[in-house]
Design a protein around this motif. Structure first.
Motif, mmCIF file in Angstrom:
data_model
loop_
_atom_site.group_PDB
_atom_site.id
_atom_site.type_symbol
_atom_site.label_atom_id
_atom_site.label_comp_id
_atom_site.label_asym_id
_atom_site.label_seq_id
_atom_site.Cartn_x
_atom_site.Cartn_y
_atom_site.Cartn_z
ATOM 1 N N ALA A 263 0.802 -1.238 0.000
ATOM 2 C CA ALA A 263 0.000 0.000 0.000
ATOM 3 C C ALA A 263 0.832 1.284 0.000
ATOM 4 C CB ALA A 263 -0.903 0.001 1.219
ATOM 5 N N ASN A 264 1.991 1.265 0.648
ATOM 6 C CA ASN A 264 2.657 2.559 0.857
ATOM 7 C C ASN A 264 3.672 2.913 -0.217
ATOM 8 O OD1 ASN A 264 2.055 1.444 3.968
ATOM 9 N ND2 ASN A 264 1.404 3.507 3.439
ATOM 10 N N TYR A 265 3.256 2.674 -1.471
ATOM 11 C CA TYR A 265 4.138 2.989 -2.598
ATOM 12 C C TYR A 265 3.337 3.577 -3.743
ATOM 13 C CZ TYR A 265 7.652 0.208 -0.228
ATOM 14 O OH TYR A 265 8.542 -0.252 0.710
ATOM 15 N N LEU A 266 4.055 4.364 -4.547
ATOM 16 C CA LEU A 266 3.518 4.835 -5.820
ATOM 17 C C LEU A 266 3.999 3.802 -6.840
ATOM 18 C CD1 LEU A 266 3.600 8.426 -7.155
ATOM 19 C CD2 LEU A 266 4.412 6.573 -8.574
ATOM 20 N N HIS A 267 3.073 3.014 -7.355
ATOM 21 C CA HIS A 267 3.455 1.910 -8.258
ATOM 22 C C HIS A 267 3.601 2.426 -9.685
ATOM 23 C CE1 HIS A 267 2.822 -1.594 -5.451
ATOM 24 N NE2 HIS A 267 2.317 -0.586 -4.762
ATOM 25 N N ILE A 268 4.693 2.007 -10.340
ATOM 26 C CA ILE A 268 4.946 2.449 -11.717
ATOM 27 C C ILE A 268 5.286 1.249 -12.583
ATOM 28 C CG2 ILE A 268 6.191 4.082 -13.178
ATOM 29 C CD1 ILE A 268 7.469 5.251 -10.750
ATOM 30 N N TRP A 269 4.714 1.239 -13.772
ATOM 31 C CA TRP A 269 5.068 0.263 -14.803
ATOM 32 C C TRP A 269 5.702 1.079 -15.938
ATOM 33 C CZ3 TRP A 269 0.919 -0.041 -11.612
ATOM 34 C CH2 TRP A 269 0.531 -1.272 -11.078
ATOM 35 N N PRO A 270 7.019 1.370 -15.861
ATOM 36 C CA PRO A 270 7.646 2.175 -16.931
ATOM 37 C C PRO A 270 7.920 1.308 -18.155
ATOM 38 C CG PRO A 270 9.264 1.664 -15.230
ATOM 39 C CD PRO A 270 7.986 0.999 -14.821
#
Ligand SMILES: Cc1cc2nc3c(=O)[nH]c(=O)nc-3n(C[C@H](O)[C@H](O)[C@H](O)COP(=O)(O)OP(=O)(O)OC[C@H]3O[C@@H](n4cnc5c(N)ncnc54)[C@H](O)[C@@H]3O)c2cc1C
Ligand SMILES: COc1ccc2c(c1)CN(c1nc(C(=O)N(C)c3cc(Cl)c(F)cc3C(=O)O)c(Cl)s1)C2
Length: 448
Positions: A216-223
């Motif tokens: 939960a405590n992350y900004l998830h990125i799929w670059p």
């Protein structure tokens, strides 16, 4: 004048736009004792049912928190609503993930907050001030800024409403009607740029027992190079996922099969999280929205009108600073009103003269990120530079504040953040050159 430095003169101020920045500005002005009338085109968002799963969210960082603190809402937003994000969680093509903390040294974080929740909080807080009046379903259609006279149409009854004010503040967003009126003024600089990417929001619902499906405590990125996906957590343990991609790519995904193939290829780990059915429904139920970058100046017309927030500087979202920058406008305007005791000619002139350098800087930084960030986090050079930055930052924290940290975790003027970066690049470049020369001589010396 009053003991707390406020002038006895109370101004009659109209704020156009009851979005995030307009509703915050109304609070700042109300605290100074001015009469504020807030006119908003849409209905009162506190009365519209929150469209399920469409709770759009934003990253709140220090600049925005400072403004919320000034109006007494920071603690509520941080403790009761915001979800802390301590770093980025990068999703690789093979489905594995790795975390990059925002600030390993001091464990600083940013917060994911719901747009409508925050807007509702600001509007609700304004009800504690009897000198603030809110008018919803009012669309500004005509403005004579020199005279401070405005014409609204009521979206429900179509009747026209004429309003006069000592000061008009345009906080009516990227397609601002107040800015449109300002553009008729001589010496008004304006430029806009639509980028080739659009964005579309998807949703990762909470799991069977109502919890988060991802850390939960992350900004998830799929670059993924020319496109990327990003996910921010919501209070209800769902995620708002934003897919950024050129419009041409969106157009190619014109069937369920093509969409699923695309996600199987590029975002395989997200399919079980979103759910195939929801993915198809959400993807085809909307169309990608455009992203525009607006630069303009000055922000005022004499002592009669001022634009703030996206109306003054819409930026592409690739730094998560748009709302934070708009909130910072309100903080700086309040500081100037305090400094000049609400003497508008001086306040508005100094605001225009000083603020544009910083909004142009963050606009350029966000646009640079747009070009870099889609694969920046995956590039070895990025990670080497980041490791180097973090090392020097750790060794000399007050001397070397890396760019990302200064933008997101300090209130250093954006233009100063950019200046620092230029200087750091020069230092890094000369260190690398010196190192290479030293190595060459060393090798040369050893060989002979
Ligand atoms: C995909 C995306 C992601 C983003 N992520 C982030 C993030 O993570 N962090 C961050 O800080 N920022 C983020 N932003 C930027 C942020 O959304 C904006 O900077 C912010 O909403 C600007 O607030 P504002 O009040 O100036 O404008 P708006 O939020 O656009 O509000 C303008 C208001 O004025 C009203 N209005 C418009 N025209 C009229 C009229 N003629 N008469 C009356 N009312 C009118 C509108 O109805 C609206 O309520 C993001 C933006 C996008 C598009
Ligand atoms: C709701 O839609 C959106 C859309 C884009 C953003 C946000 C919310 C919030 N955003 C933040 N960006 C930074 C940042 O500084 N950079 C350089 C990053 C830039 C990009 Cl594009 C990225 F994917 C990660 C980082 C990162 O560092 O995590 C923050 Cl810190 S928060 C971008």
């Amino acid at each position: 004048s009053l003991p707390n430095g406020h002038t006895a003169k109370k101004l009659d101020i109209v704020v156009v736009g009851g979005g995030l920045v307009g509703s915050l500005e109304a609070l700042y002005l109300a605290k100074r004792g001015h009469r504020v009338r807030l006119y908003e085109y849409r209905e009162d968002i506190r009365e519209t049912p929150q469209a399920r799963g469409r709770s759009i969210n934003l990253a709140l960082s220090i600049r925005g928190r400072r403004a919320l603190k000034d109006v007494g809402l920071e603690q509520h937003m941080i403790e009761n609503h915001g979800i802390p994000m301590v770093g980025r969680m990068i999703h690789k093509l093979d489905g594995t993930t790795y975390a990059i903390p925002y600030d390993a040294r001091t464990n600083q974080c940013i917060y994911s907050v719901g747009r409508n929740y925050l807007n509702g909080m600001l509007l609700k807080e304004s009800e504690n001030y009897e000198n603030v009046e809110r008018y919803f379903n009012h669309k500004l259609i005509e403005a004579n800024l020199k005279k401070g006279s405005l014409t609204f149409t009521k979206t429900d009854t179509k009747e026209e409403v004429k309003v006069n004010a000592d000061l008009v503040i345009g906080a009516d967003g990227a397609f601002s009607a107040v800015r449109k009126a300002m553009m008729k003024q001589p010496l008004f600089d304006y430029s806009q740029k639509y980028i080739e990417h659009g964005y579309l929001e998807l949703c990762i619902p909470s799991n069977a027992n109502g919890g988060f499906q991802m850390p939960a405590n992350y900004l998830h990125i799929w670059p993924r190079g020319t496109f990327m996906m990003i996910a921010l957590p919501n209070q209800d343990c769902s995620w708002t996922v934003t897919l950024f991609m050129p419009f041409t790519n969106f157009k190619k995904l014109d069937s369920k099969e093509k969409l699923l193939q695309f996600f199987e290829k590029y975002f395989p780990d997200s399919i079980p999280l979103i759910g195939k059915k929801k993915l198809i429904e959400d993807f085809f139920s909307g169309s990608p929205s455009p992203l525009v970058s607006v630069k303009c100046r000055p922000y005022n017309v004499d002592d009669k009108a001022l634009i703030i927030g996206d109306a003054a500087h819409a930026v592409v979202p690739f730094y998560g600073q748009g709302m934070n920058a708009g909130f910072e406008d309100c903080t700086l305007l309040d500081q100037l009103m305090q400094k000049y005791k609400d003497d508008l000619p001086r306040v508005l002139e100094e605001f225009s003269d000083t603020r544009w350098k910083d909004t142009y800087a963050i606009s350029d930084l966000a646009m640079y990120n747009y070009v870099e960030m889609r694969d920046l986090v995956t590039r070895p050079s990025y990670r080497i530079r980041k490791a180097f930055d973090d090392l020097i930052f750790w060794a000399f924290p007050n001397f070397w504040v890396p760019l990302y940290n200064s933008v997101t975790f300090t209130t250093m003027p954006y233009s100063k953040c950019v200046e620092n970066r230029r200087w750091q690049n020069k230092v890094l470049f000369s260190v690398i050159v010196a190192f290479m020369i030293f190595t060459m001589f060393g090798l040369f010396y050893v060989r002979n």
